[in-house]
Design an enzyme around this catalytic site. Structure first.
Site, mmCIF file in Angstrom:
data_model
loop_
_atom_site.group_PDB
_atom_site.id
_atom_site.type_symbol
_atom_site.label_atom_id
_atom_site.label_comp_id
_atom_site.label_asym_id
_atom_site.label_seq_id
_atom_site.Cartn_x
_atom_site.Cartn_y
_atom_site.Cartn_z
ATOM 1 N N GLY A 203 0.061 5.373 -9.746
ATOM 2 C CA GLY A 203 -1.111 5.012 -8.951
ATOM 3 C C GLY A 203 -0.769 4.786 -7.490
ATOM 4 O O GLY A 203 -1.534 5.179 -6.595
ATOM 5 N N ASP A 204 0.371 4.151 -7.236
ATOM 6 C CA ASP A 204 0.817 3.931 -5.858
ATOM 7 C C ASP A 204 1.104 5.269 -5.176
ATOM 8 O O ASP A 204 0.812 5.453 -3.988
ATOM 9 C CB ASP A 204 2.080 3.074 -5.837
ATOM 10 C CG ASP A 204 1.915 1.793 -6.637
ATOM 11 O OD1 ASP A 204 0.808 1.214 -6.610
ATOM 12 O OD2 ASP A 204 2.884 1.374 -7.297
#
Length: 306
Positions: free
Chosen positions: A250-251
């Site tokens: 996600g990052d």
């Protein structure tokens, strides 16, 4: 300049064990140590994609020093505030028949240290981007994201917030440039179980109506969906591959989206690069390299400014 803030960064000790057995001596097959924390992950991917950035936050003890040095080795600029006591936390990531994590607490962060961070942030300009990512340590006030965004409102800094629950909801009034809930987190914000694409669009739209400029919803194996400020809904399916690591995907999507947008000012390409970066990280043992991300793109890398 892009700035990332990680309030509780870490050293991540990632170990692989054939078959983890509780109550027994377990021997590793493979082990690595990485700089951890959501903001730090964003910084590493940005550096991998050639975007200058500076990692902010707090460090303590020998673990904090090691974490910062590793970030520098990955090409990130750093400006961490040193805490006088304790050590930056160590998180243990166990990859075995089941994936498990043991996360440390981290050092206590004083009011004086937080004020030092605010002083650094007050120097930002409209040309800068600030990424606030992750949870808030128990030693800090729960409205610290709100306080930061309130201080920066008149400076017109574009702020990206990757957080969950009330932490995210309470900053929407400050009109963050980008938020990135996943499908489960999106439903959790409204107390519903989201199942369909129509529901994703409906509730992402609610977040946009509450103030978010752009809403990027990560959908795991289904890719991602973007509600952008131009009123368009964009969807992107992920490239095919075998998922080996969920940490940091996600990052990586946030970093890839930012890189794509800042390089091209095109939301379609930003979504494509974000999806490629998130998928590339999911398919490798840690954060993806530039080459691994480029390998997942739908267009030539030059079209994304890479």
């Amino acid at each position: 300049m892009i700035y990332t803030v990680t309030f509780n960064p870490s050293l991540d000790y990632v170990i692989q064990i054939e078959n983890m057995e509780l109550g027994r001596i377990n021997r590793t097959k493979k082990e690595n140590i990485y700089p951890g924390g959501k903001g730090n992950n964003v910084s590493v991917i940005l550096s991998n994609l050639g975007l200058e950035n500076r990692a902010l936050g707090f460090k303590a003890g020998f673990t904090g020093e090691a974490m910062e040095e590793m970030l520098k080795e990955y090409g990130c600029q750093t400006d961490f505030i040193s805490l006088p006591e304790g050590n930056s936390r160590i998180n243990v990531k166990i990859k075995s028949n089941k994936e498990s994590e043991i996360n440390g607490q981290g050092p206590e962060i004083s009011k004086e240290a937080v004020e030092q961070l605010y002083t650094k942030l007050k120097s930002l300009t409209p040309d800068d981007v600030l990424v606030l990512a992750g949870s808030i340590p128990d030693t800090l006030p729960k409205d610290v994201y709100e306080q930061i965004m309130g201080c920066l409102t008149e400076k017109e800094v574009r702020v990206v917030v990757d957080a969950t629950g009330e932490l995210l909801k309470k900053v929407l009034k400050y009109k963050p440039f980008l938020i990135k809930p996943n499908q489960y987190e999106l439903g959790e914000l409204f107390g519903v179980n989201i199942q369909t694409e129509e529901e994703i669009i409906e509730y992402a739209g609610k977040l946009q109506n509450m103030g978010a400029v752009n809403v990027l919803v990560s959908l795991a194996e289904k890719g991602a969906l973007l509600l952008s400020e131009d009123g368009k809904i964009r969807k992107m399916k992920p490239p095919k591959g075998r998922v080996v690591n969920s940490v940091g995907a996600g990052d990586s999507m946030v970093a890839g989206f930012l890189a794509g947008y800042l390089n091209t000012k095109d939301y379609e390409k930003a979504l494509e690069l974000g999806t490629a970066a998130g998928s590339a990280t999911a398919f490798v043992s840690w954060l993806a390299t530039k080459e691994e991300i480029i390998g997942k793109l739908v267009r030539p890398a030059s079209e994304y400014g890479l």
